[in-house]
Design a protein around this motif. Structure first.
Motif, short mmCIF file in Angstrom:
data_model
loop_
_atom_site.label_atom_id
_atom_site.label_comp_id
_atom_site.label_asym_id
_atom_site.label_seq_id
_atom_site.Cartn_x
_atom_site.Cartn_y
_atom_site.Cartn_z
N VAL A 1 0.99 -0.75 -0.29
CA VAL A 1 -0.11 0.11 0.42
C VAL A 1 0.97 1.20 0.02
O VAL A 1 2.08 0.59 0.65
CB VAL A 1 -1.22 0.14 0.91
CG1 VAL A 1 -1.87 1.38 0.96
CG2 VAL A 1 -1.42 -1.11 1.25
N TYR A 2 0.83 1.94 -0.74
CA TYR A 2 1.11 3.55 -0.94
C TYR A 2 0.31 4.85 -0.28
O TYR A 2 -0.93 4.54 -0.74
CB TYR A 2 2.37 3.56 -2.86
CG TYR A 2 2.76 2.70 -3.12
CD1 TYR A 2 3.97 3.10 -2.36
CD2 TYR A 2 2.17 1.27 -3.39
CE1 TYR A 2 5.19 1.03 -3.69
CE2 TYR A 2 3.20 0.79 -4.02
CZ TYR A 2 4.34 0.32 -3.93
OH TYR A 2 4.99 -0.24 -4.25
N ASN B 1 10.43 4.46 2.87
CA ASN B 1 10.24 3.49 1.93
C ASN B 1 9.68 4.36 0.97
O ASN B 1 8.68 4.43 -0.19
CB ASN B 1 8.46 3.14 2.27
CG ASN B 1 9.31 2.34 3.54
OD1 ASN B 1 10.63 2.00 3.80
ND2 ASN B 1 8.29 2.42 4.95
N LEU B 2 10.54 5.97 0.56
CA LEU B 2 10.84 6.25 -1.06
C LEU B 2 10.32 5.27 -1.96
O LEU B 2 11.31 4.88 -2.23
CB LEU B 2 10.89 7.90 -1.28
CG LEU B 2 11.36 8.70 -0.31
CD1 LEU B 2 11.84 10.03 -0.39
CD2 LEU B 2 9.17 9.34 0.05
N GLU B 3 9.34 5.44 -3.03
CA GLU B 3 9.29 4.41 -4.49
C GLU B 3 9.28 4.62 -5.59
O GLU B 3 10.34 3.63 -6.29
CB GLU B 3 8.65 3.27 -3.50
CG GLU B 3 8.52 2.87 -2.57
CD GLU B 3 9.42 0.85 -2.72
OE1 GLU B 3 9.42 0.65 -3.90
OE2 GLU B 3 10.22 1.05 -1.14
N TRP B 4 8.62 5.67 -5.91
CA TRP B 4 8.93 5.99 -6.87
C TRP B 4 8.22 7.48 -7.22
O TRP B 4 7.65 7.51 -5.96
CB TRP B 4 7.32 4.85 -8.12
CG TRP B 4 6.55 4.78 -7.20
CD1 TRP B 4 5.86 4.31 -6.72
CD2 TRP B 4 5.30 6.45 -7.46
NE1 TRP B 4 4.61 4.66 -5.98
CE2 TRP B 4 4.32 5.56 -6.10
CE3 TRP B 4 4.99 6.98 -8.11
CZ2 TRP B 4 3.31 6.29 -6.39
CZ3 TRP B 4 3.70 7.45 -8.03
CH2 TRP B 4 2.60 7.37 -7.27
N PHE B 5 7.96 8.18 -8.54
CA PHE B 5 7.82 9.58 -8.46
C PHE B 5 7.36 9.74 -9.91
O PHE B 5 7.85 9.10 -11.03
CB PHE B 5 8.87 10.75 -8.40
CG PHE B 5 9.84 10.28 -9.23
CD1 PHE B 5 9.81 12.10 -9.91
CD2 PHE B 5 11.12 9.40 -9.05
CE1 PHE B 5 10.81 11.46 -11.65
CE2 PHE B 5 11.67 9.69 -10.10
CZ PHE B 5 11.76 10.86 -11.08
N GLY C 1 5.48 8.51 -4.36
CA GLY C 1 4.35 7.59 -3.34
C GLY C 1 5.88 6.85 -2.14
O GLY C 1 6.94 6.30 -2.98
N LEU C 2 4.85 6.70 -1.47
CA LEU C 2 5.86 6.31 -0.08
C LEU C 2 5.31 4.72 -0.04
O LEU C 2 3.86 4.74 0.51
CB LEU C 2 5.49 7.25 1.17
CG LEU C 2 6.35 8.77 0.71
CD1 LEU C 2 5.37 9.24 0.12
CD2 LEU C 2 6.59 8.76 2.55
N ARG C 3 6.35 3.88 0.15
CA ARG C 3 5.63 1.90 0.65
C ARG C 3 4.90 2.40 2.09
O ARG C 3 5.86 2.63 3.05
CB ARG C 3 6.07 1.27 0.34
CG ARG C 3 5.65 -0.12 0.79
CD ARG C 3 6.64 -0.91 0.46
NE ARG C 3 7.73 -0.85 0.11
CZ ARG C 3 8.63 -0.88 1.51
NH1 ARG C 3 8.29 -1.28 2.71
NH2 ARG C 3 9.98 -0.39 1.61
#
Length: 69
Positions: free
Chosen positions: A5-6, A36-40, A64-66
């Protein structure tokens, strides 16, 4: 593999150098206090003009932070 979940946040980075530098600046600053930074994704790009030249870049991103399990 587990499902994740993000949470999505919005950041705006700025730079006098480049768009890429503005993105890197925003992510580096957020990484100092968030996990938990995952994407941008880049959602907006703006610039400031001075004397007919680009003086400053501003880039808005969604990051997006997980969420921890």
């Amino acid at each position: 593999m587990s499902n994740h979940v993000y949470k999505k946040i919005e950041l705006t980075g700025s730079s006098e150098v480049s768009i890429e530098d503005a993105v890197q600046s925003a992510i580096a600053k957020a990484s100092a206090t968030l996990r938990n930074l995952e994407w941008f994704e880049i959602t907006e790009t703006r610039g400031h003009l001075q004397d007919g030249k680009v003086a400053h870049w501003q880039v808005t991103l969604k990051v997006g932070l997980r969420i921890d399990d």
